[in-house]
Scaffold this motif. Structure first.
Motif, PDB file in Angstrom:
ATOM      1  N   TYR A 169      -9.073  60.006   1.870  1.00  0.00           N
ATOM      2  CA  TYR A 169      -8.036  59.138   1.302  1.00  0.00           C
ATOM      3  C   TYR A 169      -7.311  58.376   2.422  1.00  0.00           C
ATOM      4  N   ARG A 170      -7.553  57.083   2.471  1.00  0.00           N
ATOM      5  CA  ARG A 170      -6.998  56.169   3.500  1.00  0.00           C
ATOM      6  C   ARG A 170      -7.230  56.725   4.913  1.00  0.00           C
ATOM      7  N   ASN A 171      -8.400  57.309   5.093  1.00  0.00           N
ATOM      8  CA  ASN A 171      -8.705  57.909   6.392  1.00  0.00           C
ATOM      9  C   ASN A 171     -10.177  57.742   6.728  1.00  0.00           C
ATOM     10  N   SER A 172     -10.491  57.793   8.018  1.00  0.00           N
ATOM     11  CA  SER A 172     -11.881  57.635   8.458  1.00  0.00           C
ATOM     12  C   SER A 172     -11.998  58.067   9.914  1.00  0.00           C
ATOM     13  N   ILE A 173     -13.236  58.221  10.345  1.00  0.00           N
ATOM     14  CA  ILE A 173     -13.474  58.565  11.749  1.00  0.00           C
ATOM     15  C   ILE A 173     -13.060  57.406  12.667  1.00  0.00           C
ATOM     16  N   PHE A 174     -13.031  56.194  12.095  1.00  0.00           N
ATOM     17  CA  PHE A 174     -12.690  55.025  12.913  1.00  0.00           C
ATOM     18  C   PHE A 174     -11.236  55.105  13.372  1.00  0.00           C
ATOM     19  N   LYS A 175     -10.412  55.719  12.545  1.00  0.00           N
ATOM     20  CA  LYS A 175      -9.008  55.916  12.883  1.00  0.00           C
ATOM     21  C   LYS A 175      -8.877  56.945  13.997  1.00  0.00           C
ATOM     22  N   THR A 176      -9.556  58.076  13.820  1.00  0.00           N
ATOM     23  CA  THR A 176      -9.360  59.174  14.760  1.00  0.00           C
ATOM     24  C   THR A 176     -10.082  58.928  16.082  1.00  0.00           C
ATOM     25  N   ASP A 177     -11.273  58.286  16.044  1.00  0.00           N
ATOM     26  CA  ASP A 177     -12.065  58.143  17.269  1.00  0.00           C
ATOM     27  C   ASP A 177     -12.003  56.751  17.884  1.00  0.00           C
ATOM     28  N   GLN A 178     -11.163  55.904  17.317  1.00  0.00           N
ATOM     29  CA  GLN A 178     -10.938  54.546  17.839  1.00  0.00           C
ATOM     30  C   GLN A 178     -12.221  53.741  18.029  1.00  0.00           C
ATOM     31  N   TYR A 179     -13.084  53.772  17.027  1.00  0.00           N
ATOM     32  CA  TYR A 179     -14.274  52.929  17.071  1.00  0.00           C
ATOM     33  C   TYR A 179     -13.902  51.512  16.611  1.00  0.00           C
ATOM     34  N   ILE A 180     -14.605  50.528  17.148  1.00  0.00           N
ATOM     35  CA  ILE A 180     -14.456  49.165  16.621  1.00  0.00           C
ATOM     36  C   ILE A 180     -15.604  48.938  15.639  1.00  0.00           C
ATOM     37  N   ILE A 181     -15.264  48.619  14.422  1.00  0.00           N
ATOM     38  CA  ILE A 181     -16.305  48.367  13.403  1.00  0.00           C
ATOM     39  C   ILE A 181     -16.790  46.932  13.566  1.00  0.00           C
ATOM     40  N   LEU A 182     -18.113  46.766  13.691  1.00  0.00           N
ATOM     41  CA  LEU A 182     -18.671  45.424  13.878  1.00  0.00           C
ATOM     42  C   LEU A 182     -19.281  44.884  12.588  1.00  0.00           C
ATOM     43  N   GLU A 183     -20.053  45.726  11.923  1.00  0.00           N
ATOM     44  CA  GLU A 183     -20.764  45.273  10.727  1.00  0.00           C
ATOM     45  C   GLU A 183     -20.763  46.377   9.684  1.00  0.00           C
ATOM     46  N   VAL A 184     -20.701  45.995   8.429  1.00  0.00           N
ATOM     47  CA  VAL A 184     -20.690  46.989   7.358  1.00  0.00           C
ATOM     48  C   VAL A 184     -21.792  46.631   6.351  1.00  0.00           C
ATOM     49  N   GLU A 185     -22.580  47.643   5.984  1.00  0.00           N
ATOM     50  CA  GLU A 185     -23.632  47.404   4.982  1.00  0.00           C
ATOM     51  C   GLU A 185     -23.240  48.081   3.680  1.00  0.00           C
ATOM     52  N   PHE A 186     -23.253  47.293   2.603  1.00  0.00           N
ATOM     53  CA  PHE A 186     -22.923  47.811   1.277  1.00  0.00           C
ATOM     54  C   PHE A 186     -24.204  47.994   0.476  1.00  0.00           C
ATOM     55  N   GLY A 187     -24.298  49.099  -0.237  1.00  0.00           N
ATOM     56  CA  GLY A 187     -25.413  49.315  -1.157  1.00  0.00           C
ATOM     57  C   GLY A 187     -24.877  49.178  -2.572  1.00  0.00           C
ATOM     58  N   LEU A 188     -25.312  48.123  -3.272  1.00  0.00           N
ATOM     59  CA  LEU A 188     -24.769  47.848  -4.611  1.00  0.00           C
ATOM     60  C   LEU A 188     -25.875  47.942  -5.652  1.00  0.00           C
ATOM     61  N   LYS A 189     -25.490  47.814  -6.913  1.00  0.00           N
ATOM     62  CA  LYS A 189     -26.499  47.909  -7.980  1.00  0.00           C
ATOM     63  C   LYS A 189     -26.528  46.595  -8.758  1.00  0.00           C
ATOM     64  N   LYS A 190     -27.682  46.283  -9.293  1.00  0.00           N
ATOM     65  CA  LYS A 190     -27.765  45.092 -10.147  1.00  0.00           C
ATOM     66  C   LYS A 190     -26.922  45.329 -11.392  1.00  0.00           C
ATOM     67  N   GLY A 191     -26.152  44.325 -11.773  1.00  0.00           N
ATOM     68  CA  GLY A 191     -25.316  44.470 -12.957  1.00  0.00           C
ATOM     69  C   GLY A 191     -25.328  43.194 -13.769  1.00  0.00           C
ATOM     70  N   ASN A 192     -24.447  43.148 -14.748  1.00  0.00           N
ATOM     71  CA  ASN A 192     -24.353  41.966 -15.597  1.00  0.00           C
ATOM     72  C   ASN A 192     -23.186  41.108 -15.070  1.00  0.00           C
ATOM     73  N   LYS A 193     -23.516  39.868 -14.731  1.00  0.00           N
ATOM     74  CA  LYS A 193     -22.522  38.992 -14.093  1.00  0.00           C
ATOM     75  C   LYS A 193     -21.257  38.817 -14.945  1.00  0.00           C
ATOM     76  N   ASP A 194     -21.442  38.655 -16.263  1.00  0.00           N
ATOM     77  CA  ASP A 194     -20.271  38.444 -17.127  1.00  0.00           C
ATOM     78  C   ASP A 194     -19.374  39.683 -17.149  1.00  0.00           C
ATOM     79  N   VAL A 195     -20.027  40.851 -17.145  1.00  0.00           N
ATOM     80  CA  VAL A 195     -19.234  42.096 -17.163  1.00  0.00           C
ATOM     81  C   VAL A 195     -18.470  42.232 -15.838  1.00  0.00           C
TER      82      VAL A 195
END
Ligand SMILES: Cc1cc2nc3c(=O)[nH]c(=O)nc-3n(C[C@H](O)[C@H](O)[C@H](O)COP(=O)(O)OP(=O)(O)OC[C@H]3O[C@@H](n4cnc5c(N)ncnc54)[C@H](O)[C@@H]3O)c2cc1C
Length: 296
Positions: A169-195
């Motif tokens: 909850y509002r926490n991550s290793i990036f906070k504790t270990d001071q990493y710089i995030i460069l790129e993020v990959e999202f895995g999403l699902k096909k859905g219905n555009k109108d929905v």
């Protein structure tokens, strides 16, 4: 200064730059040096130079969840807001950390990809959202992020999978270990555009009707204590509308402190202190700030 000039184009580098112009809450002091890198190599160079010369380094995304103290930030501040490319490949989106998470959610919609509806109104960068494990209306970054490319404080590039990120909850290793995030990959699902579109419209309506978006703020100031709502606790202490200097506890949403009239960081921090004390005295609950306080 010269040490950075040799590696970073001059137009990306500013001296004594007021950080209030780079944050949503529009207050706080200056950065000694502010750099807006646009490539991975530039970010790596800045980190290497700062490390070699022992210059303090601070990273910001879109500045929607930070309070910069009035005396500003020493050393070099990297703003990633111009490192913002977004690519789509089938059900995946890869976003550089400075891209707007709102733009990523809109691109998901355009491609009929579901999972990022919750983020359609979160006003920060993709990197900031992962760092904070941002969430809203039942969704959270940890449900959709698959990998991240990060830079450790020693300048090593790491390709991390979600389980390595220690997202809570509002926490991550990036906070504790001071990493710089460069790129993020999202895995999403096909859905219905109108929905997807209708969910986003509904969430936007909820956000606009409940949050004081007409004023500068940094969103919810405090983390939610288990079993309670911060706004309700503050409301029950009769604090809504309380002002210190130019900072005011919103009458629309008690969990927000707005910059009502040229507030200073000190006004803001004093108001946080007052809220914490009053909530503790009345409910014996210690509020913890969600917002990140930077500088001196
Ligand atoms: C009106 C309003 C509404 C909001 N609503 C929500 C909401 O619904 N849900 C929610 O979770 N949050 C919300 N927020 C808070 C904020 O938008 C999120 O936390 C956002 O994800 C922060 O991103 P940012 O780029 O603005 O981060 P910043 O404010 O720039 O930085 C926040 C922290 O992240 C670090 N950071 C930023 N980018 C990187 C990076 N690439 N690598 C390493 N560290 C980094 C910074 O050092 C800092 O410690 C709201 C804020 C506002 C102003």
């Amino acid at each position: 200064m010269n040490i950075f000039e040799d590696h970073i184009p001059l137009e990306k580098l500013k001296l004594n730059e007021p950080l209030k112009d780079h944050t949503y809450i529009k207050l706080g002091g200056k950065a000694d040096i502010l750099i807006h890198p646009t490539t991975k190599e530039e970010i790596m160079n800045i980190l290497a130079i700062a490390k070699k010369h022992q210059i303090p380094l601070t990273v910001i995304g879109k500045g929607s969840n930070v309070i910069i103290k009035d005396q500003g930030v020493r050393g070099v501040t990297i703003s990633l807001s111009h490192f913002d490319q977004i690519k789509v490949c089938d059900n995946k989106i890869v976003a550089q950390s400075g891209s707007n998470i709102i733009d990523v959610s809109r691109i998901a919609l355009d491609n009929s990809l579901t999972g990022l509806e919750f983020a359609c109104g979160i006003p920060g960068s993709t990197g900031g959202a992962l760092y904070m494990n941002a969430g809203a209306y039942g969704g959270q970054m940890d449900e959709v992020v698959e990998r991240a490319l990060v830079l450790t404080k020693d300048g090593e590039l790491l390709d991390m999978v979600r389980d390595d990120m220690k997202l809570g909850y509002r926490n991550s290793i990036f906070k504790t270990d001071q990493y710089i995030i460069l790129e993020v990959e999202f895995g999403l699902k096909k859905g219905n555009k109108d929905v997807i579109s209708s969910i986003m419209q509904d969430l936007t309506f909820k956000r606009e009707s409940k949050q004081p978006l007409e004023y500068p703020s940094c969103g919810s100031v405090f983390k939610r204590p288990e079993g309670h709502y911060v706004g309700k606790l503050i409301q029950e202490c009769n604090l809504q509308g309380t002002r210190i200097g130019g900072a005011e506890i919103s009458r629309k949403h008690a969990g927000f402190i707005i910059n009502a009239d040229h507030a200073t960081a000190e006004d803001y921090l004093e108001l946080i202190k007052l809220i914490k004390k009053r909530v503790y005295d009345k409910f014996n609950i210690e509020l913890e700030t969600e917002v990140i306080i930077l500088g001196e």
